[in-house]
Design a protein around this motif. Structure first.
Motif, PDB file in Angstrom:
ATOM      1  N   ALA A 338     -10.381 -94.679 -34.751  1.00 10.50           N
ATOM      2  CA  ALA A 338      -9.072 -94.385 -35.342  1.00 10.50           C
ATOM      3  C   ALA A 338      -8.119 -93.986 -34.234  1.00 10.50           C
ATOM      4  CB  ALA A 338      -9.198 -93.250 -36.350  1.00 10.50           C
ATOM      5  N   GLY A 339      -6.872 -94.412 -34.350  1.00 12.17           N
ATOM      6  CA  GLY A 339      -5.859 -94.050 -33.353  1.00 12.17           C
ATOM      7  C   GLY A 339      -4.574 -93.651 -34.059  1.00 12.17           C
ATOM      8  N   LEU A 340      -3.689 -93.015 -33.315  1.00 13.75           N
ATOM      9  CA  LEU A 340      -2.431 -92.553 -33.897  1.00 13.75           C
ATOM     10  C   LEU A 340      -1.258 -93.258 -33.243  1.00 13.75           C
ATOM     11  CD1 LEU A 340      -3.176 -88.719 -34.056  1.00 13.75           C
ATOM     12  CD2 LEU A 340      -3.405 -90.413 -35.892  1.00 13.75           C
ATOM     13  N   ARG A 341      -0.461 -93.967 -34.046  1.00 14.47           N
ATOM     14  CA  ARG A 341       0.751 -94.599 -33.499  1.00 14.47           C
ATOM     15  C   ARG A 341       1.803 -93.532 -33.275  1.00 14.47           C
ATOM     16  NH1 ARG A 341      -0.963 -97.342 -37.804  1.00 14.47           N
ATOM     17  NH2 ARG A 341      -1.759 -99.444 -37.467  1.00 14.47           N
ATOM     18  N   PRO A 342       2.394 -93.500 -32.090  1.00 11.01           N
ATOM     19  CA  PRO A 342       3.501 -92.560 -31.896  1.00 11.01           C
ATOM     20  C   PRO A 342       4.791 -93.193 -32.405  1.00 11.01           C
ATOM     21  CG  PRO A 342       2.837 -93.574 -29.805  1.00 11.01           C
ATOM     22  CD  PRO A 342       2.071 -94.267 -30.890  1.00 11.01           C
ATOM     23  N   LEU A 343       5.171 -92.855 -33.634  1.00 14.39           N
ATOM     24  CA  LEU A 343       6.345 -93.499 -34.229  1.00 14.39           C
ATOM     25  C   LEU A 343       7.556 -92.589 -34.119  1.00 14.39           C
ATOM     26  CD1 LEU A 343       4.960 -95.103 -37.497  1.00 14.39           C
ATOM     27  CD2 LEU A 343       5.202 -96.118 -35.231  1.00 14.39           C
ATOM     28  N   LEU A 344       8.678 -93.185 -33.839  1.00 11.16           N
ATOM     29  CA  LEU A 344       9.913 -92.409 -33.785  1.00 11.16           C
ATOM     30  C   LEU A 344      10.225 -91.954 -35.202  1.00 11.16           C
ATOM     31  CD1 LEU A 344      11.889 -94.710 -31.392  1.00 11.16           C
ATOM     32  CD2 LEU A 344      10.689 -92.587 -30.854  1.00 11.16           C
TER      33      LEU A 344
END
Ligand SMILES: Cc1cc2nc3c(=O)[nH]c(=O)nc-3n(C[C@H](O)[C@H](O)[C@H](O)COP(=O)(O)OP(=O)(O)OC[C@H]3O[C@@H](n4cnc5c(N)ncnc54)[C@H](O)[C@@H]3O)c2cc1C
Length: 570
Positions: A338-344
């Protein structure tokens, strides 16, 4: 140029340099954006230090779908500029910057509607091809139903009426990021992992550096610099708070899960891209495996260890099984990540609609923040970040030149591939093994093989992970900055997702090899094995839980390899 060998001696030397020198830039975060920023700065002639709290690529940059892609979806959103930029990056990686690490990969887009869908998709792919896509990869190819089924026999006959094949590119993200960081070190950057920023230094209203802690032994020092660049992805807001200045944008985390299954479970000559209700699902070839994903849901829990739930895994299996003649089951799964998208943040749409474009801002004198974007465009982001720090730098800033700087190992790669038989004969390795090594190390393969001189046992496969040689575990610690067993099993190799035992069965052997390079005692070897085994057990446990909260509680119960990390910092 200096030292690109990130081993124990370089680590100690780096500590001395961090406290003893004044830098133009300190870059926080050893993901692809931070590593890229350090390389961009070093090759413009700046004095730069890169500090990473955990391991290189231990955040999002080892947990992506591993595609260098234009992003077909952005075409639908009419974001032509973004697609063109990303395709240019893809082409640069494939040809000049990292041909050893980045490879073309084909995808079948199965068509399910008669009439509009083929011309609609074809015109999108036509743009993709003409915007720079089809230079070093073939252009789109139209297939009848029979043709598509010949390419992907695994599909149900009624799952498609035809198909279109197109190309993108893929890389082992963790290896690529580590190689970018080593290349930065090669051009003079000080690169140090397990080095957490715990405080910002100020002179009047200006940020003048950072205080860091070595999370291996607890010592601290100050690093003085003209400017600091915050490249911490989903940790951006945390660092922003620590700096005490008001951020100009916020970053939120969206969780994406992938599962890994054996290659023979899906009979196909090509990857597959499927439309889902919210987004797309990829089936991506990965050595002897397929990577299938991903999901896209908000995440508010532990940033270091995003946990996949049973529901996430069920969702992926359900989606892919809508088109597979022989459905995948939980028993087929070799690995999950699992990974985390760094979203604005700041936009109100659902997560999957938020733009992937990046933001960069000089948030205070001497402090720049950059986040968002995607892996593919890290080089563009890096150049933007350094440009934004220009006002804080004393001299004239040279333009970015990283489009002309091949990563370590790229030089001579193609010739070495042609010489694989000969190299194999010299080293006593099968040519397929040499090709595998070349696709991981490029021309640095000679450094790897040199470690095995006079020690033929190091050229044997790791017992329970035979895709890798024993020498690769030693090299990970002596040259690639690995400090813990987890770094080697999860990122320098991908054993943690490629074998059903997830690295546990070879943990002791690998720990002994790593320990040899890092001078571990027997006690440390056993401790590392224990910590790694507990991590795998906690991950497996979390993957049986229905909710994020329950999965997070199980995952966070495992001990941390870097026990002195402060989370959250500040
Ligand atoms: C599921 C998923 C699939 C994706 N697929 C793709 C894809 O196929 N193609 C694509 O182009 N992009 C893809 N992306 C996006 C891409 O992976 C990210 O945009 C990129 O990896 C972000 O890199 P980063 O350097 O900004 O962040 P990170 O890699 O998270 O790096 C930030 C680093 O900062 C460090 N850090 C945090 N706090 C501190 C501190 N106090 N001191 C020092 N260091 C600190 C962290 O340890 C971490 O290593 C995907 C993302 C996800 C989640």
């Amino acid at each position: 140029m200096t030292e690109s060998k990130l081993g124990p001696a370089a680590r100690e030397k780096a500590w001395g340099r961090l406290s003893g020198e004044t830098f133009d830039l300190v870059v926080i975060g050893g993901g692809v954006v931070g590593a890229g920023t350090a390389l961009d700065a070093a090759t413009r002639g700046l004095r730069v230090a890169l500090v990473e709290a955990r391991d290189l690529a231990s955040g999002t940059s080892s947990r992506s779908s591993k595609l260098f892609h234009g992003g077909l979806r952005y075409l639908e959103q009419l974001e032509f500029g973004l697609v063109r930029e990303a395709l240019r990056e893809r082409e640069l990686m494939l040809t000049r910057l990292a041909p050893h690490l980045v490879k073309p990969v084909s995808f079948l887009y199965p068509l399910t509607h008669r009439g509009w869908e083929r011309p609609y998709t074809a015109s999108g792919l036509f743009l993709y091809d003409t915007m720079g896509g089809a230079r070093s990869v073939p252009g789109q190819k139209h297939l009848t139903k029979a043709g598509a089924l010949r390419l992907v026999p695994a599909l149900k006959r009624d799952a498609l009426i035809g198909g279109i094949r197109y190309y993108d590119a893929q890389a082992d993200d963790a290896r690529h990021t580590m190689t970018v960081a080593r290349t930065a070190a090669h051009y003079g950057a000080v690169v140090r992992t397990s080095t957490q920023v715990v405080e910002f230094l100020r002179e009047a209203d200006r940020v003048s550096g950072v205080r860091v802690r070595d999370v291996e032994d607890g010592r601290e020092t100050e690093i003085h610099a003209n400017a600091v660049i915050n490249c911490t992805g989903v940790w951006t807001d945390e660092l922003q708070r620590l700096s005490g200045s008001r951020g100009r944008f916020r970053v939120r985390a969206s969780k994406g899960v992938h599962v890994v299954v054996p290659r023979d479970r899906i009979v196909s000559e090509s990857g597959i891209i499927l439309r889902t209700e919210k987004s797309v699902l990829f089936v991506i070839p990965w050595r002897n495996h397929w990577i299938v994903g991903t999901t896209d849901t908000d995440w508010h829990l532990d940033l270091s260890h995003p946990a996949a739930t049973q529901n996430d895994i069920d969702y992926i299996l359900d989606q892919v099984n809508t088109v597979l003649a022989t459905p995948l089951t939980h028993d087929d799964i070799e690995g999950v990540y699992a990974g985390l998208r760094p979203l604005l943040a700041g936009e109100s749409e659902e997560t999957s609609k938020l733009s992937r474009e990046h933001a960069v801002a000089r948030v205070a004198p001497g402090l720049v923040a950059i986040a968002g974007g995607k892996y593919t465009t890290y080089r563009v982001m890096a150049a933007d970040a350094v440009n934004s720090a220009a006002v804080d730098l004393p001299g004239r800033l040279q333009p970015s030149i990283t489009d002309k700087v091949p990563l370590l190992g790229a030089d001579g790669y193609h010739a070495l591939v042609n010489q694989a038989d000969h190299l194999g004969a010299q080293a006593g390795l099968h040519p397929y093994r040499v090709r595998h090594l070349l696709d991981r190390y490029g021309s640095l393969v000679f450094e790897v093989l040199a470690l095995a001189e006079g020690r033929p046992e190091l050229l044997r496969p790791i017992e329970h992970a035979p895709d890798y040689l024993a020498v690769e575990a030693v090299y990970a610690a002596s040259h690639e900055g690995a400090l813990h067993l987890e770094d080697v099993l999860a990122r320098r190799t991908r054993i943690s997702i490629e074998y059903p035992h997830r690295g546990v069965d070879c943990a002791e052997q690998v720990a002994r090899l790593v320990g040899e390079a890092l001078g571990w005692t027997e006690e440390t070897v056993l401790h590392e094995v224990k910590v790694y085994t507990a991590r795998v057990a906690a991950e497996r446990d979390s993957q049986t839980q229905p909710s994020d909260e329950a999965a997070d509680a199980r995952r966070s119960s495992a001990p941390e390899a870097r026990a002195r990390l402060t989370e959250p910092v500040g």
